[in-house]
Design a protein around this motif. Structure first.
Motif, short mmCIF file in Angstrom:
data_model
loop_
_atom_site.label_atom_id
_atom_site.label_comp_id
_atom_site.label_asym_id
_atom_site.label_seq_id
_atom_site.Cartn_x
_atom_site.Cartn_y
_atom_site.Cartn_z
N TRP A 54 -32.48 13.08 12.72
CA TRP A 54 -32.89 14.04 13.73
C TRP A 54 -31.69 14.78 14.31
O TRP A 54 -31.72 16.01 14.49
N ILE A 55 -30.64 14.06 14.60
CA ILE A 55 -29.44 14.69 15.17
C ILE A 55 -28.81 15.65 14.16
O ILE A 55 -28.49 16.79 14.48
N ALA A 56 -28.64 15.16 12.92
CA ALA A 56 -27.96 15.97 11.90
C ALA A 56 -28.76 17.20 11.52
O ALA A 56 -28.19 18.25 11.22
N LEU A 57 -30.09 17.09 11.52
CA LEU A 57 -30.90 18.24 11.12
C LEU A 57 -31.19 19.19 12.28
O LEU A 57 -31.62 20.32 12.06
N SER A 58 -30.98 18.76 13.52
CA SER A 58 -31.23 19.66 14.64
C SER A 58 -29.98 20.43 15.06
O SER A 58 -30.09 21.48 15.70
#
Length: 83
Positions: A54-58
């Protein structure tokens, strides 16, 4: 036959020319972050892998929106042509 005049040896490149490393470092970093996010989403559905994905894709869309807002705020809006 006339020879062409010699070019001055102190011709410098324009200030806007930057090395390709300076131009491509952020897009490469965001691409690598996206690939990491996709692989972390594939590796695990729960726990730390879910949070990392979630962090890397947001982050890339957030960075894109921030850069677009900065670019839009720098260019003045002029309706029509010059008077």
């Amino acid at each position: 036959m006339t020879a062409a005049p010699p070019r001055p040896s102190s011709v410098s490149e324009p200030a806007s020319c930057r090395p390709s490393v300076a131009v491509w470092s952020w897009p490469i970093a965001l691409g690598a972050l996206t690939i990491f996010g996709l692989f972390s989403a594939l590796l695990g559905q729960h726990g730390i892998w879910l949070a990392l994905s979630w962090i890397a894709l947001s982050l890339p869309p957030i960075v894109t929106v921030i850069c677009l807002c900065r670019a839009w705020s720098r260019t003045p809006y002029t309706k029509g042509g010059q008077s």
